[in-house]
Design a protein around this motif. Structure first.
Motif, PDB file in Angstrom:
ATOM      1  N   HIS A  39       0.803  -1.218   0.000  1.00  0.00           N
ATOM      2  CA  HIS A  39       0.000   0.000   0.000  1.00  0.00           C
ATOM      3  C   HIS A  39       0.839   1.272   0.000  1.00  0.00           C
ATOM      4  O   HIS A  39       0.345   2.333  -0.368  1.00  0.00           O
ATOM      5  CB  HIS A  39      -0.919   0.032   1.222  1.00  0.00           C
ATOM      6  CG  HIS A  39      -2.020  -0.974   1.188  1.00  0.00           C
ATOM      7  ND1 HIS A  39      -2.784  -1.223   0.059  1.00  0.00           N
ATOM      8  CD2 HIS A  39      -2.494  -1.818   2.144  1.00  0.00           C
ATOM      9  CE1 HIS A  39      -3.674  -2.149   0.323  1.00  0.00           C
ATOM     10  NE2 HIS A  39      -3.527  -2.534   1.584  1.00  0.00           N
ATOM     11  N   GLU A  85     -12.451   4.773  -0.115  1.00  0.00           N
ATOM     12  CA  GLU A  85     -12.518   3.739   0.913  1.00  0.00           C
ATOM     13  C   GLU A  85     -12.104   4.299   2.270  1.00  0.00           C
ATOM     14  O   GLU A  85     -12.664   3.926   3.318  1.00  0.00           O
ATOM     15  CB  GLU A  85     -11.618   2.569   0.531  1.00  0.00           C
ATOM     16  CG  GLU A  85     -11.790   1.325   1.371  1.00  0.00           C
ATOM     17  CD  GLU A  85     -13.143   0.660   1.185  1.00  0.00           C
ATOM     18  OE1 GLU A  85     -13.623   0.042   2.155  1.00  0.00           O
ATOM     19  OE2 GLU A  85     -13.714   0.765   0.088  1.00  0.00           O
ATOM     20  N   THR A  90     -16.232   2.045   8.192  1.00  0.00           N
ATOM     21  CA  THR A  90     -16.032   0.593   8.146  1.00  0.00           C
ATOM     22  C   THR A  90     -16.086  -0.026   9.539  1.00  0.00           C
ATOM     23  O   THR A  90     -15.574  -1.124   9.761  1.00  0.00           O
ATOM     24  CB  THR A  90     -14.685   0.242   7.479  1.00  0.00           C
ATOM     25  OG1 THR A  90     -13.628   0.916   8.178  1.00  0.00           O
ATOM     26  CG2 THR A  90     -14.674   0.639   6.026  1.00  0.00           C
ATOM     27  N   GLU A 148      -9.624   0.132   5.818  1.00  0.00           N
ATOM     28  CA  GLU A 148      -9.191   0.107   4.421  1.00  0.00           C
ATOM     29  C   GLU A 148      -9.021   1.516   3.866  1.00  0.00           C
ATOM     30  O   GLU A 148      -9.654   2.468   4.318  1.00  0.00           O
ATOM     31  CB  GLU A 148     -10.204  -0.661   3.573  1.00  0.00           C
ATOM     32  CG  GLU A 148     -10.433  -2.104   3.994  1.00  0.00           C
ATOM     33  CD  GLU A 148      -9.157  -2.926   3.900  1.00  0.00           C
ATOM     34  OE1 GLU A 148      -8.344  -2.675   2.991  1.00  0.00           O
ATOM     35  OE2 GLU A 148      -8.965  -3.812   4.740  1.00  0.00           O
TER      36      GLU A 148
END
Length: 329
Positions: A39, A85, A90, A148
């Motif tokens: 990432h 995201e 989340t 995320e």
């Protein structure tokens, strides 16, 4: 952290320039630190640099003050790899609820945070951002990969604890790697090049003493903030090592050895001017007790103790009390 680096960033921002951020100054973005993390790449520092404006100046000014004051503080970085995201909520039935918002925005951010949970940043974080920003105080963080779309990096604004390994024994070799891995700065000392080789201590500073003894140790100096682990092969030079550590008034000194060896070393050490009080300040045997026997196991026991000593030294009485209660001790 080098204050000059922080000041140069401030100067560039005041002049309307994009500062140059280097992995030498921000090693949390080095290839080694990011190994296996798809990432983030080292060139994300360029993304961060281009995102900085005059509004970020107070963050870096607060960081400079923390360096001056010796504060237990960090400069943190919000890293975005999927903006949509990152901003999505989340939370689930396991995580603590932080409202309906995920991250406050999908842009990178540099922030300051210290052990007192003071946060300084150019933009207002969301509650979930705040949770993760405060988490850098765990050094650097425990929940940086929880959600995320974004992750978090940080660099300490205080110096690493310097650990001296006196003796290049097998335990010292195992210990060096573990201690460096958990953030200590390590110097190993011995006289035998076969033992104090780069292969055995690839990431530590190495001091090879002249001759076939530890007489040359007196040419080197520790400071009161340092830790010393006495690990000489066969305990042959434990007395010289203990005397050296005590004379330099280091914060922590521990020595391996059974009761019989300790008695012999005691007599030799006190004969050289070490007081009984100073002798009792030496942790014997070194390391936490949980049945460790092999060099690797002993290294784990010792590093665990070094971590505990560092934790007790660094954190506030209030923070330690909370943590001690959580540990049930």
């Amino acid at each position: 952290m080098n204050k000059a680096v922080l000041q140069s960033i401030i100067d560039d921002l005041k002049a309307g320039k994009t500062p140059l951020l280097s992995t030498d100054d921000f090693p949390c973005f080095s290839a080694e630190a990011l190994a296996g993390n798809s990432h983030v790449a080292p060139d994300y520092l360029d993304v961060i640099a281009k995102s900085l404006t005059e509004a970020d100046i107070p963050t870096f000014e607060r960081a400079i003050r923390a360096v001056d004051e010796g504060d237990l503080a960090w400069l943190g970085f919000k890293v975005i790899y999927d903006a949509a995201e990152a901003q999505r909520n989340t939370d689930n039935e396991v995580t603590k609820k932080y409202g309906d918002q995920g991250s406050a925005d999908g842009e990178p951010l540099v922030f300051f945070c210290n052990d007192a949970k003071e946060i300084v940043s150019s933009r207002t974080p969301s509650p979930r951002d705040t949770f993760q920003m405060k988490d850098v105080t765990r050094g650097p963080s425990m929940h940086n990969e929880q959600f995320e779309g974004l992750t978090w990096r940080s660099v300490a604004l205080f110096d690493q604890v310097h650990v001296w390994l006196l003796g290049a024994s097998d335990v010292a070799s195992e210990l060096s790697a573990l201690a460096i891995h958990v953030g200590f700065k390590v110097t190993v000392v011995d006289y035998d090049p076969a033992y104090i080789s780069e292969e055995r201590f690839p990431d530590a500073a190495r001091i090879e003493l002249p001759g076939d003894n530890f007489d040359g140790l007196d040419e080197y100096h520790a400071v009161p903030a340092d830790y010393v682990c006495v690990l000489t092969r066969g305990h042959m030079f434990d007395p010289e090592s203990c005397v050296w550590a005590v004379r330099h008034n280091v914060h922590y000194v521990g020595m391996m050895g059974c009761k019989g060896k300790n008695t012999t070393v005691h007599d030799l050490v006190t004969s050289r001017g070490v007081t009984e009080e100073q002798w009792e300040s030496i942790k014997r045997p070194i390391g936490l007790k949980f049945g460790a026997k092999t060099p690797a196991e002993l290294a784990i026991a010792i590093v665990a103790e070094l971590i505990d000593v560092r934790y007790k030294e660094r954190y506030s009485d209030e923070a330690r009390e909370r943590h001690e209660q959580s540990l049930g001790r």
